[in-house]
Design a protein around this motif. Structure first.
Motif, PDB file in Angstrom:
ATOM      1  N   GLN A  32      -7.054   8.486 -12.405  1.00 45.37           N
ATOM      2  CA  GLN A  32      -6.480   9.323 -13.465  1.00 45.37           C
ATOM      3  C   GLN A  32      -6.348   8.553 -14.779  1.00 45.37           C
ATOM      4  OE1 GLN A  32      -2.978  10.617 -11.334  1.00 45.37           O
ATOM      5  NE2 GLN A  32      -3.979  12.485 -10.606  1.00 45.37           N
ATOM      6  N   ILE A  33      -6.089   7.254 -14.695  1.00 46.38           N
ATOM      7  CA  ILE A  33      -6.079   6.421 -15.911  1.00 46.38           C
ATOM      8  C   ILE A  33      -7.473   6.426 -16.534  1.00 46.38           C
ATOM      9  CG2 ILE A  33      -5.883   4.050 -16.788  1.00 46.38           C
ATOM     10  CD1 ILE A  33      -3.707   3.585 -14.670  1.00 46.38           C
ATOM     11  N   ALA A  34      -8.498   6.289 -15.664  1.00 45.30           N
ATOM     12  CA  ALA A  34      -9.894   6.265 -16.135  1.00 45.30           C
ATOM     13  C   ALA A  34     -10.290   7.601 -16.769  1.00 45.30           C
ATOM     14  CB  ALA A  34     -10.827   5.924 -14.983  1.00 45.30           C
ATOM     15  N   GLU A  35      -9.929   8.691 -16.126  1.00 46.16           N
ATOM     16  CA  GLU A  35     -10.325   9.998 -16.672  1.00 46.16           C
ATOM     17  C   GLU A  35      -9.616  10.283 -17.991  1.00 46.16           C
ATOM     18  OE1 GLU A  35      -8.130  13.671 -14.866  1.00 46.16           O
ATOM     19  OE2 GLU A  35      -8.626  12.392 -13.155  1.00 46.16           O
ATOM     20  N   LYS A  36      -8.376   9.825 -18.137  1.00 43.91           N
ATOM     21  CA  LYS A  36      -7.644  10.038 -19.388  1.00 43.91           C
ATOM     22  C   LYS A  36      -8.271   9.265 -20.548  1.00 43.91           C
ATOM     23  CE  LYS A  36      -3.047  11.399 -17.804  1.00 43.91           C
ATOM     24  NZ  LYS A  36      -3.433  11.758 -16.451  1.00 43.91           N
ATOM     25  N   MET A  37      -8.989   8.178 -20.242  1.00 42.59           N
ATOM     26  CA  MET A  37      -9.704   7.436 -21.290  1.00 42.59           C
ATOM     27  C   MET A  37     -10.643   8.378 -22.037  1.00 42.59           C
ATOM     28  SD  MET A  37      -9.280   3.953 -21.389  1.00 42.59           S
ATOM     29  CE  MET A  37      -8.897   2.548 -20.337  1.00 42.59           C
ATOM     30  N   TRP A  38     -11.317   9.248 -21.275  1.00 40.72           N
ATOM     31  CA  TRP A  38     -12.260  10.191 -21.877  1.00 40.72           C
ATOM     32  C   TRP A  38     -11.539  11.416 -22.427  1.00 40.72           C
ATOM     33  CZ3 TRP A  38     -16.843   8.240 -22.713  1.00 40.72           C
ATOM     34  CH2 TRP A  38     -17.340   7.247 -21.855  1.00 40.72           C
ATOM     35  N   GLU A  39     -10.574  11.921 -21.674  1.00 40.33           N
ATOM     36  CA  GLU A  39      -9.922  13.187 -22.032  1.00 40.33           C
ATOM     37  C   GLU A  39      -9.115  13.088 -23.319  1.00 40.33           C
ATOM     38  OE1 GLU A  39      -9.427  14.967 -17.496  1.00 40.33           O
ATOM     39  OE2 GLU A  39      -7.806  13.807 -18.404  1.00 40.33           O
TER      40      GLU A  39
END
Length: 296
Positions: free
Chosen positions: A37-44
């Motif tokens: 979720q930390i990784a996906e928030k980088m993009w989001e």
């Protein structure tokens, strides 16, 4: 109704579930999900919309698979811990050496002083005895005094010998610390050499892979390393390829610049926006072109 085989990028969240989670990574499902979720928030957070969503029923999986890559990384961790332990041990030895050397220097100073005083006393005693011998002998009172001085000299000699032996023990202790510290330094340097030979090269992003229906991570050193790999692979899930900038998350190699990044670089953001502006036909054409190149 028009069926869209290739939906436009960023049109709706891509769902995923947790697939394989090898216990040798010693990571809980909850922690792994948090890192994803930390990784996906980088993009989001850069595009201002939800791009990924966790769904336990999703057929698209994100996995942690253990193989020889993580085995090598675990070896790297062990060597690093060994170096840290050796360094701490050396610091303790240097402290012990400093204390032992200080005690030796004090003892040596006292011994030298006592030895000088003793040698002076012995020289005076011998001169007095020689003078009386030249005069035919010492008077009874002087003779008794000389006998007492002789006993005192013997007692002092015994004390000096004890000091000398104690000094030798201190010297042996100092030498032992110095020898042990020297061996530790040699071991440390050899371990550093081994470490550098095995692990100094930059790694390509073969720590993880995106296969179309799954993201699999095979190796990571620390938590920020895992988040970087996940962010990189999620970029591929979005359809983003590699970028030239070494500092970019989407650069093809893990290096000091992108490993310590706190977020996406301008290059990463640029390719994200470019990808999200594509239509479903653009996606179709990209995949068709890639397929054609693969068959050439």
């Amino acid at each position: 109704t028009v069926m869209v085989l290739f939906p436009a990028p960023c049109a709706k969240p891509i769902t995923y579930s947790i697939g394989e989670l090898d216990p040798r990574f010693k990571m809980s499902k909850e922690t792994f999900l948090q890192d994803i979720q930390i990784a996906e928030k980088m993009w989001e957070q850069e595009i201002g919309k939800e791009l990924f969503a966790y769904d336990p029923t999703s057929k698209f999986t994100i996995n942690l698979t253990y193989d020889d890559r993580q085995a090598a990384t675990d070896k790297q961790k062990n060597i690093t811990r060994s170096l840290e332990k050796t360094s701490q041990t050396r610091e303790g030895l240097l402290q012990d050496y400093a204390e032992a050397r200080a005690a030796y220097d004090v003892a040596l100073g006292l011994y030298d002083t006592h030895r000088t005083e003793f040698d002076t006393t012995v020289a005076v005693f011998r001169a007095t005895v020689e003078r009386y011998n030249n005069e035919g002998g010492a008077p009874p009172e002087e003779y008794q005094k000389l006998q007492r001085e002789k006993e005192d000299i013997q007692a002092t000699s015994n004390t000096l010998e004890e000091e000398r032996l104690a000094l030798n023990t201190l010297a042996a202790s100092v030498n032992k610390f110095a020898t042990t510290e020297g061996k530790l330094v040699q071991t440390y340097n050899q371990t550093v050499q081994t470490f550098n030979n095995e692990f100094s090269n930059q790694r390509e992003f073969d720590q993880g892979e995106y296969t179309g229906n799954a993201v699999t991570v095979y190796e990571f050193l620390k938590n920020n390393d895992l988040v970087l790999v996940l962010t990189h692979e999620l970029g591929h899930v979005l359809g983003i390829g590699h970028v030239p900038s070494p500092a970019a998350v989407m650069h093809y190699k893990v290096n000091e610049k992108n490993l310590n990044t706190k977020g996406l670089t301008p290059d990463d953001i640029a390719v994200l926006y470019a990808q999200c502006k594509k239509s479903s036909f653009d996606v179709f054409w990209d995949r068709y072109t890639l397929s054609t190149k693969s068959n050439l």
